[in-house]
Design a protein around this motif. Structure first.
Motif, PDB file in Angstrom:
ATOM      1  N   VAL A   7       2.832  13.692  31.585  1.00 25.71           N
ATOM      2  CA  VAL A   7       1.618  13.958  32.360  1.00 25.71           C
ATOM      3  C   VAL A   7       0.961  15.251  31.891  1.00 25.71           C
ATOM      4  O   VAL A   7      -0.269  15.342  31.757  1.00 25.71           O
ATOM      5  CB  VAL A   7       1.948  14.032  33.866  1.00 25.71           C
ATOM      6  N   GLY A   8       1.774  16.278  31.605  1.00 29.68           N
ATOM      7  CA  GLY A   8       1.231  17.544  31.123  1.00 29.68           C
ATOM      8  C   GLY A   8       0.525  17.394  29.791  1.00 29.68           C
ATOM      9  O   GLY A   8      -0.586  17.902  29.596  1.00 29.68           O
ATOM     10  N   VAL A   9       1.156  16.694  28.861  1.00 29.28           N
ATOM     11  CA  VAL A   9       0.541  16.474  27.544  1.00 29.28           C
ATOM     12  C   VAL A   9      -0.718  15.622  27.686  1.00 29.28           C
ATOM     13  O   VAL A   9      -1.733  15.875  27.013  1.00 29.28           O
ATOM     14  CB  VAL A   9       1.538  15.806  26.584  1.00 29.28           C
ATOM     15  N   ALA A  10      -0.692  14.638  28.580  1.00 33.66           N
ATOM     16  CA  ALA A  10      -1.878  13.804  28.813  1.00 33.66           C
ATOM     17  C   ALA A  10      -3.039  14.644  29.320  1.00 33.66           C
ATOM     18  O   ALA A  10      -4.190  14.472  28.904  1.00 33.66           O
ATOM     19  CB  ALA A  10      -1.542  12.695  29.812  1.00 33.66           C
ATOM     20  N   GLY A  63      -1.740   7.888  24.605  1.00 37.41           N
ATOM     21  CA  GLY A  63      -0.399   7.976  24.049  1.00 37.41           C
ATOM     22  C   GLY A  63       0.564   8.726  24.949  1.00 37.41           C
ATOM     23  O   GLY A  63       1.745   8.354  25.065  1.00 37.41           O
ATOM     24  N   ALA A  64       0.076   9.792  25.612  1.00 34.50           N
ATOM     25  CA  ALA A  64       0.942  10.559  26.508  1.00 34.50           C
ATOM     26  C   ALA A  64       1.150   9.838  27.833  1.00 34.50           C
ATOM     27  O   ALA A  64       2.267   9.789  28.365  1.00 34.50           O
ATOM     28  CB  ALA A  64       0.333  11.942  26.751  1.00 34.50           C
ATOM     29  N   PHE A  65       0.081   9.265  28.365  1.00 36.82           N
ATOM     30  CA  PHE A  65       0.167   8.632  29.679  1.00 36.82           C
ATOM     31  C   PHE A  65       1.058   7.385  29.655  1.00 36.82           C
ATOM     32  O   PHE A  65       1.794   7.105  30.596  1.00 36.82           O
ATOM     33  CB  PHE A  65      -1.240   8.271  30.171  1.00 36.82           C
ATOM     34  N   TRP A  66       0.964   6.622  28.543  1.00 34.22           N
ATOM     35  CA  TRP A  66       1.777   5.400  28.436  1.00 34.22           C
ATOM     36  C   TRP A  66       3.016   5.621  27.561  1.00 34.22           C
ATOM     37  O   TRP A  66       3.639   4.665  27.135  1.00 34.22           O
ATOM     38  CB  TRP A  66       0.929   4.256  27.895  1.00 34.22           C
ATOM     39  N   ARG A  67       3.331   6.852  27.268  1.00 34.41           N
ATOM     40  CA  ARG A  67       4.557   7.206  26.556  1.00 34.41           C
ATOM     41  C   ARG A  67       4.678   6.505  25.204  1.00 34.41           C
ATOM     42  O   ARG A  67       5.603   5.730  24.952  1.00 34.41           O
ATOM     43  CB  ARG A  67       5.786   6.888  27.411  1.00 34.41           C
ATOM     44  N   LEU A  72       0.832   9.661  19.891  1.00 36.32           N
ATOM     45  CA  LEU A  72       0.730  11.111  20.058  1.00 36.32           C
ATOM     46  C   LEU A  72       0.767  11.827  18.708  1.00 36.32           C
ATOM     47  O   LEU A  72       0.021  12.791  18.478  1.00 36.32           O
ATOM     48  CB  LEU A  72       1.870  11.612  20.949  1.00 36.32           C
ATOM     49  N   LEU A  73       1.633  11.355  17.819  1.00 37.31           N
ATOM     50  CA  LEU A  73       1.704  11.950  16.486  1.00 37.31           C
ATOM     51  C   LEU A  73       0.402  11.723  15.719  1.00 37.31           C
ATOM     52  O   LEU A  73      -0.091  12.611  15.019  1.00 37.31           O
ATOM     53  CB  LEU A  73       2.886  11.368  15.711  1.00 37.31           C
ATOM     54  N   ALA A  74      -0.159  10.523  15.872  1.00 35.64           N
ATOM     55  CA  ALA A  74      -1.445  10.230  15.234  1.00 35.64           C
ATOM     56  C   ALA A  74      -2.537  11.140  15.797  1.00 35.64           C
ATOM     57  O   ALA A  74      -3.411  11.619  15.061  1.00 35.64           O
ATOM     58  CB  ALA A  74      -1.810   8.765  15.447  1.00 35.64           C
TER      59      ALA A  74
END
Length: 273
Positions: A7-10, A63-67, A72-74
């Motif tokens: 959630v934080g990264v999102a 990517g962050a919200f749906w893990r 995320l790397l992209a």
């Protein structure tokens, strides 16, 4: 990665996406200005990069919200490339608009200023003053109400016009250069002096309302002056957005690495219990 970490990264990625809005807005603002609308050099790079930042930021949020670690790397790679591109564009705009007389040249007994092509960078002159490009730009400018507006606003008397703070375009394109010695009738209608001048701009002036001084070097210089002013404003927005985006990106990288470390530590503990 724990849910709260995702959630934080999102949230960080969403902020990065939102920072694209001022960049896109700067490109749209340029398209509303007469000069930049006729010379679409900076508008599309700004809008294109802004849309790209928005798309990559949204991808990072998803990517962050749906893990989705691969997304995320992209996001991290794509956003880094975009930050570099934005920084390069900001530096480029600063360089091509720097130097020269930024405020024009004063004219005796006139409130307005006049402009010379030599006051601008060679790159800008090459993209505007070239005869082939200028024909299209001139047609675009002639279709605008720039000169009719100055005629309606300051056409009462010579004194009203000479004391008016008209725009660079109105100064360079709607009247003959002051040095030519033309006699005022209206802001866009002048009587030629008896003695001919060898100055190309003086010979280029015509009372034909579709021509005026649109073929003059003074008109090209006036357009460049307006472009330089508008590009500097857009560049300031671009620079601020780039710095903020870089800060958000660095924070996002730190959060992502911290979250991955926490996940590895959690798996390690689970494997030894």
């Amino acid at each position: 990665m724990a849910l709260n970490n995702y959630v934080g990264v999102a949230g960080i990625n969403l902020v990065a996406a939102l920072l694209s809005i001022p960049v896109i807005a700067a490109g749209i603002w340029l398209s509303t200005q007469v000069d930049s609308a006729c010379v679409q050099l900076l508008k599309w790079p700004l809008i294109g990069l802004g849309v790209a930042v928005l798309a990559v930021g949204v991808a990072g949020f998803v990517g962050a919200f749906w893990r989705l670690p691969w997304l995320l790397l992209a996001y991290l790679v794509g956003m880094l490339l975009l930050v570099v591109a934005l920084a390069c564009l900001a530096v480029f705009v600063f360089v091509v608009t720097a130097g020269g007389a930024s405020s024009g040249h004063a004219v005796p007994s006139r409130a307005f200023l006049e402009y010379d092509l030599e006051d601008f960078s060679g790159w800008l002159r090459g993209r505007v003053a070239d005869d082939g490009r200028w024909e299209q730009i001139k047609t675009c400018l002639a279709a605008t109400p720039v000169c009719s507006d100055v005629n309606h606003t300051y056409g009462a008397s010579a004194q009203d016009f000479f004391s008016a703070h008209i725009t660079p375009l109105q100064s360079g394109c709607c009247k003959p250069p002051t040095r030519c010695g033309y006699t005022f009738v209206t802001p866009i209608f002048w009587i030629s002096p008896i003695s001919a001048s060898a100055d190309p701009d003086c010979a280029s002036w015509t009372n034909d309302q579709s021509q005026l001084c649109y073929s003059c070097s003074s008109c090209k210089a006036a357009l460049l002056q307006d472009l330089r002013k508008q590009w500097r404003r857009a560049d300031l927005i671009l620079l601020v957005a780039t710095v903020l985006l870089l800060a958000v990106y660095a924070f996002g990288c730190f959060a992502f690495r911290t979250a991955k470390t926490d996940e590895l530590f959690r798996r390690y503990r689970q494997g030894h219990t």
